[in-house]
Design an enzyme around this catalytic site. Structure first.
Site, short mmCIF file in Angstrom:
data_model
loop_
_atom_site.label_atom_id
_atom_site.label_comp_id
_atom_site.label_asym_id
_atom_site.label_seq_id
_atom_site.Cartn_x
_atom_site.Cartn_y
_atom_site.Cartn_z
N ASP A 198 0.84 -1.20 0.00
CA ASP A 198 0.00 0.00 0.00
C ASP A 198 0.87 1.24 0.00
O ASP A 198 2.07 1.18 0.24
CB ASP A 198 -0.96 0.00 1.20
CG ASP A 198 -0.29 -0.30 2.52
OD1 ASP A 198 0.96 -0.32 2.57
OD2 ASP A 198 -0.99 -0.50 3.51
N GLU A 210 -9.52 -0.20 5.15
CA GLU A 210 -10.02 0.39 6.39
C GLU A 210 -11.39 -0.20 6.74
O GLU A 210 -12.02 -0.85 5.88
CB GLU A 210 -10.16 1.91 6.21
CG GLU A 210 -8.87 2.64 5.85
CD GLU A 210 -7.93 2.84 7.04
OE1 GLU A 210 -8.08 2.14 8.07
OE2 GLU A 210 -7.03 3.69 6.93
N ASN A 233 -7.15 -0.26 14.26
CA ASN A 233 -8.59 -0.23 13.98
C ASN A 233 -9.05 -1.46 13.19
O ASN A 233 -10.17 -1.48 12.68
CB ASN A 233 -8.96 1.05 13.20
CG ASN A 233 -8.33 1.08 11.81
OD1 ASN A 233 -7.49 0.25 11.48
ND2 ASN A 233 -8.74 2.04 10.99
N HIS A 255 -7.63 -2.58 10.42
CA HIS A 255 -7.35 -2.55 8.98
C HIS A 255 -6.19 -3.49 8.63
O HIS A 255 -5.39 -3.86 9.49
CB HIS A 255 -7.12 -1.12 8.47
CG HIS A 255 -5.79 -0.50 8.81
ND1 HIS A 255 -5.58 0.86 8.74
CD2 HIS A 255 -4.60 -1.02 9.18
CE1 HIS A 255 -4.33 1.13 9.07
NE2 HIS A 255 -3.71 0.02 9.34
C1 F6R Z 1 1.45 -0.36 6.10
C2 F6R Z 1 0.21 -1.13 6.28
C3 F6R Z 1 -0.60 -0.95 7.51
C4 F6R Z 1 0.18 -1.37 8.76
C5 F6R Z 1 -0.67 -1.24 10.02
C6 F6R Z 1 0.15 -1.54 11.25
O1 F6R Z 1 2.07 -0.72 4.88
O2 F6R Z 1 -0.16 -1.88 5.44
O3 F6R Z 1 -1.77 -1.71 7.41
O4 F6R Z 1 0.60 -2.68 8.60
O5 F6R Z 1 -1.17 0.06 10.12
O6 F6R Z 1 1.17 -0.61 11.39
P1 F6R Z 1 2.33 -0.80 12.44
O7 F6R Z 1 3.09 -2.01 12.03
O8 F6R Z 1 3.18 0.45 12.30
O9 F6R Z 1 1.69 -0.96 13.77
#
Ligand code: F6R
Length: 243
Positions: A71, A144, A137, A139
């Site tokens: 992403d 999302e 959350n 996601h």
């Molecule tokens: C980023 C992504 C997000 C993160 C998620 C957790 O490329 O795909 O879905 O994996 O927000 O983020 P961290 O690892 O920073 O807690």
């Protein structure tokens, strides 16, 4: 589509990155030309550190692999420290002795992000292994709350918590409001998916994702439909799961 029960691997925090890297090395020795989806963020950073070390010590090779970016924020300049492509390059790709065969990024700088998302949807087919993080959350990628299991790769509006993470945690110079993410439809088609979850702050959401009925308020819960899902959690993140 119904999945089987995910494989849950709970590791002491100190061993988490080395254990996941060792399993990655094993997969790559069997399929050196794997097409692999990679996330960014706090969770995978220590894993990439370990992967770089293992590659330098000849315990793992990525030279035949195609890396496909999971992403990307839309609206951040290419040199922004929060940019996912930049982070993947600086934390992993540029540090390898032998670079991957290809690194497929998302063209968020062009004039037509919808077209870029459609092109990335093609890049996200034929995935051998998808590594994924879990948002607080629920996601996964930028799928999302409100996302569903049939969603393709697409341009999405970001949740407020994701926008905050971009600025507060990753140091983005602007607040992005949109992103492009590989959709759950493609992630569920991957041969194998690994959900990477560490730290106490993920314990409550990991429980909701794995234990409660699946639902669009926690899109990561749809990963349970995947027939080969492994959840690699450290002990802190797994603390609220049933024994
Ligand atoms: C980023 C992504 C997000 C993160 C998620 C957790 O490329 O795909 O879905 O994996 O927000 O983020 P961290 O690892 O920073 O807690």
């Amino acid at each position: 589509m119904t999945g089987s029960t995910p494989r849950l691997v709970v590791l002491p925090a100190a061993d988490w990155a080395t254990a996941v890297a060792a399993e990655l090395a094993e997969r790559l020795s069997g399929r050196p030309d794997l097409r692999i989806v990679l996330p960014t963020g706090d969770t995978p950073s220590p894993l990439y550190e370990e992967v770089v070390r293992a590659e330098r010590e000849d315990r793992l090779a990525l030279g035949g692999v195609t890396i496909v970016q999971l992403d990307e924020w839309v609206g951040l300049p290419p040199d922004d420290p929060a940019r996912c492509d930049r982070r993947l390059r600086t934390e992993l790709v540029a540090r390898l002795r032998t670079p991957p065969a290809a690194f497929v990024t998302i063209d968020v700088d062009g004039p037509d992000p919808d077209a870029a998302a459609r092109r990335h949807d093609d890049a996200a087919r034929g995935i051998g292994l998808a590594l994924l993080g879990l948002g607080p959350n629920g996601h996964v990628g930028f799928n999302e709350p409100g996302s569903g299991p049939d969603d393709p790769t697409r341009l999405v509006r970001l949740a407020v918590s994701s926008r905050d993470a971009a600025t507060a945690r990753y140091g983005a110079t602007r607040v992005p409001t949109a992103g492009i993410t590989i959709g759950l439809a493609r992630l569920l088609e991957a041969d194998e998916a690994w959900l990477l979850v560490t730290g106490e702050r993920k314990a409550a959401i990991l429980r909701r994702v794995l234990v409660e009925p699946e639902g669009p308020d926690r899109p990561a819960s749809y990963l349970r439909r995947h027939p080969r899902l492994t959840v690699f959690a450290d002990a802190e993140a797994a603390a609220l799961l049933p024994r």
